[in-house]
Design an enzyme around this catalytic site. Structure first.
Site, PDB file in Angstrom:
ATOM      1  N   LYS A  86       0.858  -1.195   0.000  1.00  0.00           N
ATOM      2  CA  LYS A  86       0.000   0.000   0.000  1.00  0.00           C
ATOM      3  C   LYS A  86       0.888   1.237   0.000  1.00  0.00           C
ATOM      4  O   LYS A  86       1.754   1.387   0.860  1.00  0.00           O
ATOM      5  CB  LYS A  86      -0.923   0.006   1.228  1.00  0.00           C
ATOM      6  CG  LYS A  86      -1.728   1.297   1.378  1.00  0.00           C
ATOM      7  CD  LYS A  86      -2.737   1.241   2.532  1.00  0.00           C
ATOM      8  CE  LYS A  86      -3.397   2.604   2.768  1.00  0.00           C
ATOM      9  NZ  LYS A  86      -4.328   2.606   3.909  1.00  0.00           N
ATOM     10  N   ASP A 145      -2.528  10.046   3.909  1.00  0.00           N
ATOM     11  CA  ASP A 145      -3.942   9.685   4.032  1.00  0.00           C
ATOM     12  C   ASP A 145      -4.652  10.681   4.940  1.00  0.00           C
ATOM     13  O   ASP A 145      -4.621  10.553   6.157  1.00  0.00           O
ATOM     14  CB  ASP A 145      -4.071   8.258   4.589  1.00  0.00           C
ATOM     15  CG  ASP A 145      -5.535   7.823   4.706  1.00  0.00           C
ATOM     16  OD1 ASP A 145      -6.408   8.526   4.148  1.00  0.00           O
ATOM     17  OD2 ASP A 145      -5.785   6.774   5.338  1.00  0.00           O
ATOM     18  N   LYS A 160     -10.137  12.775   8.259  1.00  0.00           N
ATOM     19  CA  LYS A 160      -9.731  12.312   9.588  1.00  0.00           C
ATOM     20  C   LYS A 160      -9.637  13.509  10.533  1.00  0.00           C
ATOM     21  O   LYS A 160      -9.300  14.607  10.096  1.00  0.00           O
ATOM     22  CB  LYS A 160      -8.333  11.664   9.511  1.00  0.00           C
ATOM     23  CG  LYS A 160      -8.278  10.294   8.872  1.00  0.00           C
ATOM     24  CD  LYS A 160      -6.844   9.759   8.919  1.00  0.00           C
ATOM     25  CE  LYS A 160      -6.699   8.447   8.172  1.00  0.00           C
ATOM     26  NZ  LYS A 160      -7.449   7.329   8.774  1.00  0.00           N
ATOM     27  N   ASP A 205       1.494   5.947   5.697  1.00  0.00           N
ATOM     28  CA  ASP A 205       0.525   5.067   5.041  1.00  0.00           C
ATOM     29  C   ASP A 205       1.068   4.446   3.748  1.00  0.00           C
ATOM     30  O   ASP A 205       0.346   3.765   3.030  1.00  0.00           O
ATOM     31  CB  ASP A 205      -0.774   5.851   4.777  1.00  0.00           C
ATOM     32  CG  ASP A 205      -2.022   4.988   4.893  1.00  0.00           C
ATOM     33  OD1 ASP A 205      -1.919   3.886   5.466  1.00  0.00           O
ATOM     34  OD2 ASP A 205      -3.080   5.414   4.395  1.00  0.00           O
ATOM     35  N   ASP A 214     -12.243   7.238   3.489  1.00  0.00           N
ATOM     36  CA  ASP A 214     -11.060   6.927   4.288  1.00  0.00           C
ATOM     37  C   ASP A 214     -10.694   5.437   4.205  1.00  0.00           C
ATOM     38  O   ASP A 214      -9.649   5.024   4.687  1.00  0.00           O
ATOM     39  CB  ASP A 214     -11.299   7.349   5.743  1.00  0.00           C
ATOM     40  CG  ASP A 214     -10.012   7.481   6.530  1.00  0.00           C
ATOM     41  OD1 ASP A 214      -8.928   7.435   5.913  1.00  0.00           O
ATOM     42  OD2 ASP A 214     -10.090   7.617   7.764  1.00  0.00           O
ATOM     43  N   GLU A 267      -9.525   3.884   1.751  1.00  0.00           N
ATOM     44  CA  GLU A 267      -8.955   4.063   0.415  1.00  0.00           C
ATOM     45  C   GLU A 267      -7.936   2.978   0.062  1.00  0.00           C
ATOM     46  O   GLU A 267      -7.756   2.648  -1.107  1.00  0.00           O
ATOM     47  CB  GLU A 267      -8.311   5.445   0.292  1.00  0.00           C
ATOM     48  CG  GLU A 267      -6.867   5.569   0.835  1.00  0.00           C
ATOM     49  CD  GLU A 267      -6.735   5.338   2.338  1.00  0.00           C
ATOM     50  OE1 GLU A 267      -7.764   5.430   3.029  1.00  0.00           O
ATOM     51  OE2 GLU A 267      -5.628   5.041   2.798  1.00  0.00           O
ATOM     52  N   ARG A 300      -7.761  -0.276   0.440  1.00  0.00           N
ATOM     53  CA  ARG A 300      -8.286  -1.477  -0.225  1.00  0.00           C
ATOM     54  C   ARG A 300      -8.603  -1.222  -1.693  1.00  0.00           C
ATOM     55  O   ARG A 300      -8.508  -2.120  -2.521  1.00  0.00           O
ATOM     56  CB  ARG A 300      -9.519  -1.970   0.547  1.00  0.00           C
ATOM     57  CG  ARG A 300     -10.630  -0.957   0.614  1.00  0.00           C
ATOM     58  CD  ARG A 300     -11.664  -1.289   1.680  1.00  0.00           C
ATOM     59  NE  ARG A 300     -11.185  -1.012   3.040  1.00  0.00           N
ATOM     60  CZ  ARG A 300     -11.894  -1.213   4.134  1.00  0.00           C
ATOM     61  NH1 ARG A 300     -13.114  -1.710   4.067  1.00  0.00           N
ATOM     62  NH2 ARG A 300     -11.394  -0.931   5.320  1.00  0.00           N
TER      63      ARG A 300
HETATM   64  N1  BES Z   1      -4.409   4.263   6.777  1.00  0.00           N
HETATM   65  C1  BES Z   1      -5.562   4.014   7.552  1.00  0.00           C
HETATM   66  C2  BES Z   1      -5.367   2.946   8.625  1.00  0.00           C
HETATM   67  C3  BES Z   1      -4.387   3.268   9.722  1.00  0.00           C
HETATM   68  C4  BES Z   1      -4.826   3.807  10.908  1.00  0.00           C
HETATM   69  C5  BES Z   1      -3.057   2.969   9.590  1.00  0.00           C
HETATM   70  C6  BES Z   1      -3.934   4.071  11.918  1.00  0.00           C
HETATM   71  C7  BES Z   1      -2.145   3.229  10.608  1.00  0.00           C
HETATM   72  C8  BES Z   1      -2.588   3.782  11.772  1.00  0.00           C
HETATM   73  C9  BES Z   1      -6.691   3.539   6.633  1.00  0.00           C
HETATM   74  O1  BES Z   1      -6.699   4.055   5.349  1.00  0.00           O
HETATM   75  C10 BES Z   1      -7.971   3.956   7.260  1.00  0.00           C
HETATM   76  O2  BES Z   1      -8.210   5.136   7.335  1.00  0.00           O
HETATM   77  N2  BES Z   1      -8.758   3.001   7.703  1.00  0.00           N
HETATM   78  C11 BES Z   1     -10.004   3.262   8.302  1.00  0.00           C
HETATM   79  C12 BES Z   1     -10.996   2.302   7.712  1.00  0.00           C
HETATM   80  C13 BES Z   1     -12.411   2.623   8.050  1.00  0.00           C
HETATM   81  C14 BES Z   1     -12.824   3.905   7.376  1.00  0.00           C
HETATM   82  C15 BES Z   1     -13.271   1.491   7.589  1.00  0.00           C
HETATM   83  C16 BES Z   1      -9.864   3.037   9.798  1.00  0.00           C
HETATM   84  O3  BES Z   1      -9.138   2.127  10.219  1.00  0.00           O
HETATM   85  O4  BES Z   1     -10.455   3.814  10.548  1.00  0.00           O
HETATM   86 ZN    ZN Z   2      -4.895   4.667   4.620  1.00  0.00          ZN
HETATM   87 MN    MN Z   3      -7.731   5.898   5.203  1.00  0.00          MN
END
Ligand code: BES
Ligand code: ZN
Ligand code: MN
Length: 512
Positions: A279, A284, A291, A302, A361, A363, A365
């Site tokens: 990834k 992000d 966020k 990220d 968010d 993104e 996947r």
């Molecule tokens: N990059 C984040 C996940 C992340 C969070 C990585 C904290 C490292 C530390 C990912 O893109 C994300 O935002 N995931 C969301 C998914 C949700 C919207 C289903 C999450 O984990 O809140």
């Molecule tokens: Zn992310």
């Molecule tokens: Mn995200």
């Protein structure tokens, strides 16, 4: 750093600092301890009692020797229970010795490899070399204060390693030399990954990552393809481009290829093809599903998956692994703007499936789905691994140090986890329950990109599974272990380079 190996009595070996690994049981009975204690006239044993040094993990004790042994200082390092000790624990110990050595401007440091059942000396040598290099890792290019301090080369130039007289042959052997080199190469790859992750997002853009990958490709003799937005559009990567469209920075899909060279002029035998997907979201923000500030602060990390696969493939080439390896990173920012993809939008993926966006968010996947479709079409890999800082939910499930591992092929998952255990990277198998797929149902498209709160790491995995077809696949969610909030063992604060060590262990196995 120079590594030299000895079988001499540790008490006679000269150095500025000698590290002595101490286990909880029989602490003062180890030959190393006794040899130094004898030379010091018994004060070591006394001190240990007085200071209540029990050899617990993390405990340490430093003393000056005033010339009574070869080393100017002795550092006792607690290593916990002997039966729990693993060869990779030597990384943290070497890191500690080198760090402490640098602090006191030691030109040389020394240690004795502790004997535990099944200690393979070349494994020990590899991990010591890794730890010594990684413990000294620094990302200080933006520090302007203390400039003199920064410009100083790290003090420790030589690491003297005593193997014990029963390993006299090993000390002189090429096997040990090779193991050290291998450890240094792995450490260099991990340090490279850390550099990429630690660099601010303003600097480490998709374009910059592609430039660095191109430079790496030249250096390690890899093929490289870099696809810009036009090429990705032609291929139909609607999910990847959907994420990218809100950003001023152009996306890049980076594809590195390592092909083993045929030996002796003979045509190379058909070999397993491996795909490593990372990834590569260089920042992000969450996009329109923005966020909060605290959640965004670290989101330059990220792209840690991309950093891991780009860095690992260079090491795999240098180690001449016998497999064809493809490293792929779909790199983009995830930003809010007038051009951003919106909630309710329907994106068309490269494999034809349509996805309704219910959270911009989620993104990662989307970018990974198209990257996997791409590489399946390009290379038909036998085994595919993806590395992604994918979900906060994975950290809720497993804590900050353990990666979540999911997959569609139990035997591959198990082989991968076995490699992780040997490499000393914490990973844990999580399920992909078919039932949870309901969460991804959409009324107007083939699926939504986001499920509900419970099982967030698993629904992310289930989403990815829609893009792997029948390719044997392992998904590694590294959201937690990709970065560290403190210096610990061989880890430094910031990017950790997580994933590299297991990739190399899995594909390059043990030293010959
Ligand atoms: N990059 C984040 C996940 C992340 C969070 C990585 C904290 C490292 C530390 C990912 O893109 C994300 O935002 N995931 C969301 C998914 C949700 C919207 C289903 C999450 O984990 O809140
Ligand atoms: Zn992310
Ligand atoms: Mn995200």
């Amino acid at each position: 750093m120079k590594f030299s190996f000895y079988t001499d009595d540790i008490a006679k070996l000269s150095s500025a600092l000698v590290g002595v690994v101490c286990f909880e049981e029989g602490l003062s009975e180890s030959p190393t301890f006794q040899s130094i204690d004898r030379a010091l006239g018994g004060i070591l044993a006394k001190l240990v009692t007085e200071e209540q040094f029990k050899g617990k993990k993390g405990q340490s004790l430093l003393l000056h020797t005033h010339g009574k042994v070869g080393a100017e200082r002795v550092l006792l390092i607690g290593a916990g229970a002997r039966k729990d000790f693993q060869p990779y624990d030597l990384r943290g110990i070497a890191a500690r010795i080198v760090r402490d050595g640098n602090k006191i401007s030691a030109q040389s440091v020394a240690m004795v490899v502790p004997y535990t059942e099944g200690t393979v000396m070349e494994r020990a040598a590899q991990f010591l070399a890794e730890g010594a290099r990684l413990g000294a890792y620094k990302f200080d290019k933006y520090l302007t204060a203390d400039k003199d301090e920064k410009d100083k080369k790290p003090a420790v130039e030589e690491f003297k390693i005593t193997l014990g007289s029963e390993n006299g042959d090993a000390a002189k052997s090429d096997t040990i030399r090779n193991a050290v080199q291998r450890g240094e190469r792995i450490a260099a790859a991990i340090a490279h990954a850390r550099d990429l992750v630690n660099e601010p997002a303003a600097e480490m853009t998709p374009k910059k990552l592609a430039e660095i990958a191109t430079r790496d490709a030249k250096q390690y003799g890899l093929e490289i393809k870099v696809l810009g937005p036009k090429e990705c559009e032609k291929l139909g990567m609607g999910m990847f481009l959907g994420v990218a469209q809100g950003s001023e920075e152009e996306p890049r899909l980076i594809h590195l290829i390592y092909r083993p060279r045929a030996v002796g002029g003979k045509a190379a035998a058909p070999r397993k093809k491996i795909a490593l997907i990372g990834k590569g979201v260089t920042f992000d923000s969450g996009g329109l599903s923005l966020k909060p500030s605290a959640g965004m602060e670290d989101m330059k990390i990220d792209m840690a998956g991309a950093a891991a696969v780009i860095s690992a493939i260079g090491a795999l080439a240098d180690l001449s692994v016998p497999f064809e390896v493809h490293a792929v990173a779909a790199c983009t920012e995830n930003m809010p703007s007038g051009k951003s993809y919106k909630l309710g939008d329907v994106l068309k993926s490269m494999n034809g499936k349509t996805v309704e966006i219910n959270n911009t968010d989620a993104e990662g996947r989307l970018t990974l789905g198209d990257a996997m479709t791409y590489i399946i079409g390009e290379a038909k890999p036998d085994e595919m691994f993806d590395f992604a800082t994918l979900t906060g939910a994975c950290m809720v499930a497993l804590g900050p140090h353990t990666a979540g591992v999911m997959g569609n092929d139990l035997s591959l998952v198990e082989r991968w986890l076995a490699a992780a255990r040997l490499a000393g990277e914490e990973m844990w198998h999580l399920p992909l329950p078919e039932k949870l797929k309901e969460q991804l149902k959409s009324d107007i498209a083939d699926m939504k990109n986001t499920g509900e709160r419970w099982g967030g790491a698993l629904t992310a995995g289930l989403f990815l599974k829609e893009f792997v077809g029948d390719t044997a696949w392992v998904h590694v969610d590294i959201a937690g272990p990709a970065s560290s909030d403190k210096e610990a063992g061989h880890l430094t604060k910031g990017g950790t380079g997580f994933g590299v060590a297991t990739i190399v262990e899995y594909l390059a196995g043990r030293p010959a």
